[in-house]
Motif scaffolding. Structure first.
Motif, PDB file in Angstrom:
ATOM      1  N   VAL A   1      17.614   4.051 -33.707  1.00  0.00           N
ATOM      2  CA  VAL A   1      16.447   3.759 -33.041  1.00  0.00           C
ATOM      3  C   VAL A   1      16.291   4.349 -31.557  1.00  0.00           C
ATOM      4  CG1 VAL A   1      14.614   1.874 -32.186  1.00  0.00           C
ATOM      5  CG2 VAL A   1      15.749   1.968 -34.519  1.00  0.00           C
ATOM      6  N   ILE A   2      17.262   4.160 -30.940  1.00  0.00           N
ATOM      7  CA  ILE A   2      17.476   4.602 -29.507  1.00  0.00           C
ATOM      8  C   ILE A   2      17.464   6.150 -29.319  1.00  0.00           C
ATOM      9  CG2 ILE A   2      18.955   4.628 -27.417  1.00  0.00           C
ATOM     10  CD1 ILE A   2      20.059   1.612 -28.168  1.00  0.00           C
ATOM     11  N   LEU A   3      18.098   6.785 -30.178  1.00  0.00           N
ATOM     12  CA  LEU A   3      18.107   8.251 -30.210  1.00  0.00           C
ATOM     13  C   LEU A   3      16.687   8.605 -30.351  1.00  0.00           C
ATOM     14  CD1 LEU A   3      21.566   8.899 -32.172  1.00  0.00           C
ATOM     15  CD2 LEU A   3      20.969   9.230 -29.744  1.00  0.00           C
ATOM     16  N   ILE A   4      16.151   8.019 -31.392  1.00  0.00           N
ATOM     17  CA  ILE A   4      14.487   8.418 -31.895  1.00  0.00           C
ATOM     18  C   ILE A   4      13.817   8.244 -30.523  1.00  0.00           C
ATOM     19  CG2 ILE A   4      12.682   8.138 -33.330  1.00  0.00           C
ATOM     20  CD1 ILE A   4      14.655   7.212 -35.458  1.00  0.00           C
ATOM     21  N   LEU A   5      13.586   7.035 -30.163  1.00  0.00           N
ATOM     22  CA  LEU A   5      12.831   6.832 -28.824  1.00  0.00           C
ATOM     23  C   LEU A   5      13.308   7.749 -27.657  1.00  0.00           C
ATOM     24  CD1 LEU A   5      13.050   2.812 -29.026  1.00  0.00           C
ATOM     25  CD2 LEU A   5      11.091   4.525 -29.654  1.00  0.00           C
ATOM     26  N   THR A   6      14.633   7.917 -27.440  1.00  0.00           N
ATOM     27  CA  THR A   6      15.040   8.916 -26.596  1.00  0.00           C
ATOM     28  C   THR A   6      14.469  10.319 -26.672  1.00  0.00           C
ATOM     29  OG1 THR A   6      17.031   7.584 -26.035  1.00  0.00           O
ATOM     30  CG2 THR A   6      16.993   9.919 -25.135  1.00  0.00           C
ATOM     31  N   GLY A   7      14.592  10.875 -27.906  1.00  0.00           N
ATOM     32  CA  GLY A   7      13.921  12.267 -28.178  1.00  0.00           C
ATOM     33  C   GLY A   7      12.517  12.169 -28.011  1.00  0.00           C
ATOM     34  N   ILE A   8      11.837  11.115 -28.337  1.00  0.00           N
ATOM     35  CA  ILE A   8      10.129  11.127 -28.215  1.00  0.00           C
ATOM     36  C   ILE A   8      10.080  11.147 -26.797  1.00  0.00           C
ATOM     37  CG2 ILE A   8       8.114   9.784 -28.383  1.00  0.00           C
ATOM     38  CD1 ILE A   8       9.380   8.781 -30.979  1.00  0.00           C
ATOM     39  N   TRP A   9      10.552  10.391 -25.972  1.00  0.00           N
ATOM     40  CA  TRP A   9      10.521  10.324 -24.543  1.00  0.00           C
ATOM     41  C   TRP A   9      10.831  11.746 -23.838  1.00  0.00           C
ATOM     42  CZ3 TRP A   9      14.045  10.998 -20.186  1.00  0.00           C
ATOM     43  CH2 TRP A   9      13.301  10.753 -18.972  1.00  0.00           C
ATOM     44  N   GLN A  10      11.980  12.216 -24.269  1.00  0.00           N
ATOM     45  CA  GLN A  10      12.086  13.729 -23.754  1.00  0.00           C
ATOM     46  C   GLN A  10      11.023  14.709 -23.972  1.00  0.00           C
ATOM     47  OE1 GLN A  10      15.882  14.505 -25.300  1.00  0.00           O
ATOM     48  NE2 GLN A  10      17.108  13.629 -23.436  1.00  0.00           N
ATOM     49  N   MET A  11      10.764  14.543 -25.512  1.00  0.00           N
ATOM     50  CA  MET A  11       9.517  15.497 -25.841  1.00  0.00           C
ATOM     51  C   MET A  11       8.103  15.402 -24.897  1.00  0.00           C
ATOM     52  SD  MET A  11      10.054  15.673 -29.968  1.00  0.00           S
ATOM     53  CE  MET A  11       8.564  16.582 -30.177  1.00  0.00           C
ATOM     54  N   ARG A  12       7.983  14.088 -24.936  1.00  0.00           N
ATOM     55  CA  ARG A  12       6.749  13.810 -23.959  1.00  0.00           C
ATOM     56  C   ARG A  12       7.062  14.296 -22.564  1.00  0.00           C
ATOM     57  NH1 ARG A  12       2.813  10.222 -26.049  1.00  0.00           N
ATOM     58  NH2 ARG A  12       2.224   9.544 -23.935  1.00  0.00           N
ATOM     59  N   HIS A  13       7.873  13.811 -22.001  1.00  0.00           N
ATOM     60  CA  HIS A  13       8.476  14.331 -20.695  1.00  0.00           C
ATOM     61  C   HIS A  13       8.341  15.812 -20.399  1.00  0.00           C
ATOM     62  CE1 HIS A  13      10.108  14.051 -16.682  1.00  0.00           C
ATOM     63  NE2 HIS A  13      10.941  15.005 -16.852  1.00  0.00           N
ATOM     64  N   LEU A  14       8.752  16.547 -21.471  1.00  0.00           N
ATOM     65  CA  LEU A  14       8.863  17.882 -21.287  1.00  0.00           C
ATOM     66  C   LEU A  14       7.437  18.506 -21.498  1.00  0.00           C
ATOM     67  CD1 LEU A  14      11.925  19.099 -23.394  1.00  0.00           C
ATOM     68  CD2 LEU A  14      11.630  19.154 -20.679  1.00  0.00           C
ATOM     69  N   LYS A  15       6.594  17.976 -22.348  1.00  0.00           N
ATOM     70  CA  LYS A  15       5.246  18.471 -22.465  1.00  0.00           C
ATOM     71  C   LYS A  15       4.329  18.212 -21.144  1.00  0.00           C
ATOM     72  CE  LYS A  15       1.126  17.359 -25.353  1.00  0.00           C
ATOM     73  NZ  LYS A  15       0.680  16.744 -26.469  1.00  0.00           N
ATOM     74  N   SER A  16       4.608  17.021 -20.719  1.00  0.00           N
ATOM     75  CA  SER A  16       4.088  16.740 -19.178  1.00  0.00           C
ATOM     76  C   SER A  16       4.319  17.727 -18.143  1.00  0.00           C
ATOM     77  CB  SER A  16       4.438  15.329 -18.819  1.00  0.00           C
ATOM     78  OG  SER A  16       4.062  14.462 -19.720  1.00  0.00           O
ATOM     79  N   PHE A  17       5.691  18.365 -18.348  1.00  0.00           N
ATOM     80  CA  PHE A  17       6.529  18.865 -17.318  1.00  0.00           C
ATOM     81  C   PHE A  17       5.464  20.247 -17.372  1.00  0.00           C
ATOM     82  CE2 PHE A  17       9.280  22.246 -16.275  1.00  0.00           C
ATOM     83  CZ  PHE A  17       9.516  22.199 -14.843  1.00  0.00           C
ATOM     84  N   PHE A  18       5.663  20.942 -18.514  1.00  0.00           N
ATOM     85  CA  PHE A  18       4.851  22.214 -18.811  1.00  0.00           C
ATOM     86  C   PHE A  18       3.486  22.069 -18.357  1.00  0.00           C
ATOM     87  CE2 PHE A  18       8.392  22.845 -22.064  1.00  0.00           C
ATOM     88  CZ  PHE A  18       9.377  23.470 -21.212  1.00  0.00           C
ATOM     89  N   GLU A  19       2.670  21.037 -19.138  1.00  0.00           N
ATOM     90  CA  GLU A  19       1.304  20.925 -18.600  1.00  0.00           C
ATOM     91  C   GLU A  19       1.150  21.164 -17.087  1.00  0.00           C
ATOM     92  OE1 GLU A  19      -0.009  17.531 -20.365  1.00  0.00           O
ATOM     93  OE2 GLU A  19      -0.235  18.457 -22.715  1.00  0.00           O
ATOM     94  N   ALA A  20       2.134  20.213 -16.212  1.00  0.00           N
ATOM     95  CA  ALA A  20       1.988  20.394 -15.051  1.00  0.00           C
ATOM     96  C   ALA A  20       2.220  21.530 -14.279  1.00  0.00           C
ATOM     97  CB  ALA A  20       2.856  19.236 -14.431  1.00  0.00           C
ATOM     98  N   LYS A  21       2.925  22.381 -14.946  1.00  0.00           N
ATOM     99  CA  LYS A  21       3.367  23.858 -14.360  1.00  0.00           C
ATOM    100  C   LYS A  21       2.435  24.754 -14.962  1.00  0.00           C
ATOM    101  CE  LYS A  21       6.823  22.576 -11.858  1.00  0.00           C
ATOM    102  NZ  LYS A  21       6.904  22.716 -10.554  1.00  0.00           N
TER     103      LYS A  21
END
Length: 227
Positions: A204-224
């Motif tokens: 569960v921790i790995l899945i949540l960490t993966g989801i958080w990283q994907m959302r974070h990267l998506k927000s980063f790319f959208e900001a850039k």
């Protein structure tokens, strides 16, 4: 039958715990050395409702003659027995030679500790003491000649009494082994359950960490404005 446990062992800050496999199939004899303030403990696996008899004899080291004296008058030994739950079954001061007896009420590992009253005896100060110890468990603790004389048993009746006591002791040993197996099974099941839940938690921790990283990267790319 005697075996050497330790020879010239240094005194330690805490009691030296010796794990002895003493089967109820026979009596075990041994001797060991202790220092002035040393405490020596043994572990005996005993079924419930089983009588245990311990006989001991002490010998003091003579520094001048460099031999162990045959007897040590005036020296005492303190014996303490604890059951598997840590409750004190026996705690008593004895002489330099004697016998202690107790009956187990809880199956499992009983701790038997001995130490001398060396602080009360100036001759033993800083010296070494040899303790001969013989522990008898179950039917081996019975004095059958004394029983035969007391109950006026014939040889055949005495033999039958011994066989009955042996069968009873075997039954107690079997009950104790089943008790140990049950405890081991419960421990194994508990461990397996904890390992399973820990694996699920890791997943569960790995899945949540993966989801958080994907959302974070998506927000980063959208900001850039890369996506």
């Amino acid at each position: 039958m005697a075996g050497v446990v330790g020879k010239g062992l240094p005194a330690m800050g805490r009691p030296a715990l010796l794990l002895l496999v003493m089967c109820a199939a026979g009596a075990q004899g041994l001797y060991f050395h202790i220092g002035e303030t040393e405490k020596r403990c043994f572990i005996e696996e005993i079924p419930d409702e089983t009588m245990v008899i311990g006989n001991y004899r002490t010998q003091m080291w003579d520094k001048q003659k460099e031999v162990f004296l045959p007897s040590t008058p005036g020296l005492g030994m303190h014996v303490e027995v604890k059951d598997p739950d840590g409750k004190v079954v026996l705690s008593r001061q004895y002489g330099s030679e004697g016998r202690f007896t107790f009956t187990s009420h809880t199956p499992g590992e009983h701790q038997i500790c001995l130490h001398s009253n060396s602080t009360r005896m100036a001759l033993f100060a800083g010296g070494k003491l040899r303790v001969h110890l013989d522990i008898q468990v179950g039917e081996h603790a019975n004095n059958y000649p004394e029983i035969a004389a007391k109950d006026k048993l014939t040889e055949l009746q005495l033999r039958a009494r011994q066989l009955l006591d042996q069968v009873e002791q075997i039954q107690k040993e079997q009950d104790y082994q089943r008790y140990r197996e049950e405890r081991f099974r419960l421990t194994s099941e508990s461990t397996n359950q904890r390992v399973l839940w820990w694996s699920i938690a890791q997943t569960v921790i790995l899945i949540l960490t993966g989801i958080w990283q994907m959302r974070h990267l998506k927000s980063f790319f959208e900001a850039k404005k890369l996506v």
